[in-house]
Design a protein around this motif. Structure first.
Motif, PDB file in Angstrom:
ATOM      1  N   VAL A   1       0.877  -1.482   0.079  1.00  0.00           N
ATOM      2  CA  VAL A   1      -0.378   0.207  -0.222  1.00  0.00           C
ATOM      3  C   VAL A   1       0.902   0.929  -0.037  1.00  0.00           C
ATOM      4  CG1 VAL A   1      -1.984   1.031   0.900  1.00  0.00           C
ATOM      5  CG2 VAL A   1      -1.409  -1.360   1.095  1.00  0.00           C
ATOM      6  N   GLN A   2       0.921   1.860  -1.327  1.00  0.00           N
ATOM      7  CA  GLN A   2       1.762   3.143  -1.020  1.00  0.00           C
ATOM      8  C   GLN A   2       0.618   4.809  -0.919  1.00  0.00           C
ATOM      9  OE1 GLN A   2       5.238   2.761  -1.953  1.00  0.00           O
ATOM     10  NE2 GLN A   2       5.031   0.830  -2.432  1.00  0.00           N
ATOM     11  N   SER A   3       1.809   5.101  -0.177  1.00  0.00           N
ATOM     12  CA  SER A   3       0.725   7.040   0.214  1.00  0.00           C
ATOM     13  C   SER A   3       1.469   8.129  -0.686  1.00  0.00           C
ATOM     14  CB  SER A   3       0.441   6.429   1.531  1.00  0.00           C
ATOM     15  OG  SER A   3       1.898   7.163   2.447  1.00  0.00           O
ATOM     16  N   GLY A   4       0.237   9.100  -0.980  1.00  0.00           N
ATOM     17  CA  GLY A   4       1.368   9.886  -1.322  1.00  0.00           C
ATOM     18  C   GLY A   4      -0.171  11.425  -0.716  1.00  0.00           C
ATOM     19  N   GLU A   5       0.238  12.394   0.125  1.00  0.00           N
ATOM     20  CA  GLU A   5      -0.604  13.103   0.208  1.00  0.00           C
ATOM     21  C   GLU A   5      -1.389  14.613  -0.737  1.00  0.00           C
ATOM     22  OE1 GLU A   5      -3.144  15.476   2.995  1.00  0.00           O
ATOM     23  OE2 GLU A   5      -1.732  13.887   2.823  1.00  0.00           O
TER      24      GLU A   5
END
Length: 695
Positions: free
Chosen positions: A35-39
């Motif tokens: 699970v990759q994330s970014g704002e």
């Protein structure tokens, strides 16, 4: 290169391209979905590589959602999700028959596929109406050569929307910098070897396509930010500058003012003893990416402080950015480092009890402001400390309260330490001596101090000073071993506030053993403060005069007499008696050196030709009532006459006899009033003066 191709092909999706590139670079373990994330501006994105054949279903609501995959995944890799996003929208992520998303806001989740294999979960605030459409800059257009743009700055053959706002290049540059920073934090970008950092500086293009270099400071000023000497490309600063920062680890109570909240230091430890909770705390310091966790650092520092380990706490606090200032101050105070460590503030007495305790120990405010009520607050705050820390701090607080005149509170803390039974007898006896409490068994005290000196460890200077002071007060000469050890400690530690008591005892010991040369060298040390030297000279003159040590008195008077400015009754008596002793032996030059620069001190030029005031004062001290009755004025003359006539008696009066003889009782009452008046006048003016007509 793949990221650039996606950007050229699809306008406005640079962030998506970067995330997809990051997923393509790192290989994903079979059956384990990372699970990759970014704002992003306005939303938080999660990206899962579920493959082209796997279906998904998002269910739930009211800030709690569950993502279910079909076929299900063997595991989810969620350890790095919060490395690059705050918890402002996604509060928590866990695994329970799927992927459970706990939201921190009234948000909605928009789920969609990308390129068949990726699942995108965009968390954004729920729509409350029809907000005006926001036209974002086309960041992909910035990568096209200037020849591909028309005169209006748009790609040819692309129809502009009606009433479309002009493209803001500054905003586009800001978004591009944020995307590059996130990519660098994810490890996708690396500096080119052999190339200067100025390669990344922005450039401006003219209408004909010619590039013109623009200084970095100019771009920074146009963007409204101060000039930067180095690009802040770090994992902790990779978020957009317009995004709210994470919860500050400093929190309230940074040391600049009172927080008003209790410190609750008894809750800081992770175990009953320091080593029981140390392992789990140290294990939590680093995550699986080997990144230091600030919250775990603060927990470990508080654990160390609760057991009195200041240096260890200070080491870990220095490993994180902007640690709470109050914790740094506590670490320094626990190890008794010279301060002050708290910034000055005018209303320190308004702080809570625990904060007031540490500020008092730091000397952050004038102790003259203390009252009995504040002394009681300090006593209660000391008693509330963790046991290990209290045993370390309470003796220092007791000595400080005794110094400032609050003997009752100081002795209460002393009694608490004696009842606790954790400190050694030697340490407690040293505290008693500092508080002016004498032990009833001198031999037991001497043995306890000797044991404390043997086991003193890091407190050897204080232990030796107490042992030498006890022997001196008992009339014993200092042993050669004590003198040699004191000299060694002074050479090792130097002369300073901590070693002044030992220096004082060593000077007195050299004078008592006849080593006057070493005594003068120590007294003339430039590191000694004038008030400390004056106190030692007062003790020296008194001790040497008591044994008639004329050589020592002569050297002291000649060398330090003009600079001895001690005040008080003890110093005054020592000065007057020494001057008289030296004059009796014909050493008038040394006597005058002691009198040089002193005020309110009148001495006779010749002991046989004494001034009337000095002669009467000496007669009063020697109880020469006949001379006082003849030469002194009232009330001293009246009191002396009563003594000579036997009218002042210690025997009690016969009350029955006085009750039957009323005239005698009346006379006795009148005489009592007269005596009370004479004694009151005598207390108001203790020194006798000559009566009129007496030369």
């Amino acid at each position: 290169m793949q990221a650039l191709q996606v950007v050229r092909r699809t306008a406005g999706h640079l962030s998506l391209a970067l995330f997809c590139t990051s997923l393509g670079v790192g290989a994903v373990a079979a059956q384990t979905i990372a699970v990759q994330s970014g704002e992003h501006q306005g939303f938080t994105r999660l990206v899962l590589d579920i493959g082209a054949t796997r279906n998904w279903q998002l269910e739930g609501g009211d800030r709690q959602y569950r993502l279910v995959l079909d076929p299900p995944a063997a595991a989810f890799a969620i350890g790095r999700v919060f490395d690059l996003i705050p918890r402002s929208r996604l509060a928590d992520l866990s695994i329970d028959d799927g992927l459970v998303l706990a939201l921190a806001c009234d948000c909605e989740i928009d789920a969609s596929r990308y390129q068949q294999r990726y699942l995108l979960l965009d968390i954004r605030p729920a729509a409350t109406g029809s907000p005006p459409e926001t036209i974002l800059p086309d960041t992909a257009r910035l990568l096209l050569p200037s020849s591909a743009l028309d005169m209006d700055g748009f790609v040819p053959n692309v129809a502009a929307r009606p009433e479309q706002a002009p493209i803001d290049l500054q905003e586009a540059g800001r978004l591009m910098a944020a995307q590059l920073a996130r990519a660098a934090a994810a490890g996708l970008l690396q500096a080119s070897e052999g190339r200067p950092m100025t390669d990344a500086d922005p450039i401006a293009e003219t209408r004909d396509g010619a590039a013109i270099d623009v200084p970095t400071s100019t771009i920074a000023e146009n963007l409204g930010d101060p000039p930067l000497t180095t690009p802040p490309i770090r994992a902790e600063t990779a978020f957009d500058r317009v995004m709210p920062t994470a919860i500050s680890i400093a929190g309230p109570g940074d040391g600049s003012g009172c927080t008003g909240a209790p410190l609750d230091m008894r809750e800081w430890s992770a175990g009953a003893v320091v080593f029981t909770g140390l392992g789990p705390l140290r294990a939590a310091l680093f995550d699986e990416r080997d990144q230091l966790q600030p919250t775990a650092v603060l927990a470990l520092a508080r654990h160390y402080l609760s057991f009195g380990f200041g240096a260890e706490a200070a080491f870990w606090l220095d490993q994180i950015d902007t640690p709470p200032r109050i914790l740094h101050a506590l670490a320094a105070l626990v190890d008794d480092l010279p301060g002050p460590h708290f910034p000055p503030m005018p209303d320190a007495l308004a702080c809570g009890d625990e904060e007031l305790l540490w500020r008092y120990l730091d000397g952050a405010f004038d102790p003259a402001l203390l009252t009995g009520e504040e002394a009681g607050r300090l006593q209660r705050a000391t008693a509330s400390l963790p046991d290990a820390l209290r045993d370390q701090i309470a003796p220092r607080i007791a000595r400080a309260l005794h110094r400032d005149g609050f003997d009752s509170a100081a002795r209460n803390l002393r009694d608490m330490l004696w009842r606790g039974g954790r400190l050694s007898t030697g340490a407690l006896l040293r505290l008693d001596r500092d508080l002016g409490i004498q032990n009833a068994d001198p031999q037991a005290t001497r043995e306890a101090l000797a044991m404390a000196l043997r086991d003193a460890g890091g407190e050897g200077v204080a232990a030796l000073a107490h042992a030498m002071a006890f022997d001196r007060e008992a009339g014993m000469l200092q042993s050669v071993q004590h003198i040699a050890a004191a000299e060694a400690m002074l050479r090792e530690s130097g002369i300073g506030p901590v070693t002044i008591p030992l220096w004082h005892e060593l000077v007195l010991a050299h004078a008592a053993t006849g080593d006057l040369d070493r005594m003068l060298v120590l007294l003339g040390a430039p590191q000694v403060a004038s008030q400390d030297r004056d106190a030692t000279l007062t003790a020296l003159f008194g001790a040497r005069l008591a044994v008639g040590d004329t050589p020592a008195l002569f050297l002291l008077a000649r060398t330090f007499g003009p600079v001895w400015h001690a005040e008080g009754s003890t110093a005054g008596r020592a000065r007057v008696a020494t001057i008289a002793h030296l004059r009796d032996l014909g050493l008038t030059g040394a006597a005058e050196a002691l009198n040089a620069g002193q005020r309110m001190l009148i001495l006779p030029a010749d002991p046989l030709d004494t001034a009337p005031a000095d002669a009467l004062r000496m007669a009063w001290q020697e109880a020469n009532w006949s001379r006082i009755a003849e030469e002194a004025a009232a009330p001293h003359r009246e009191v002396a006459a009563r003594v000579l006539n036997g009218q002042i008696e210690n025997a009690p009066l016969d009350a029955a006899l006085l009750a039957s003889d009323l005239p005698r009782l009346s006379s006795q009452l009148a005489d009592s009033r007269a005596l009370r008046a004479a004694v009151g006048a005598l207390l108001a003016a203790p020194s006798p003066i000559a009566a009129e007509g007496v030369e």
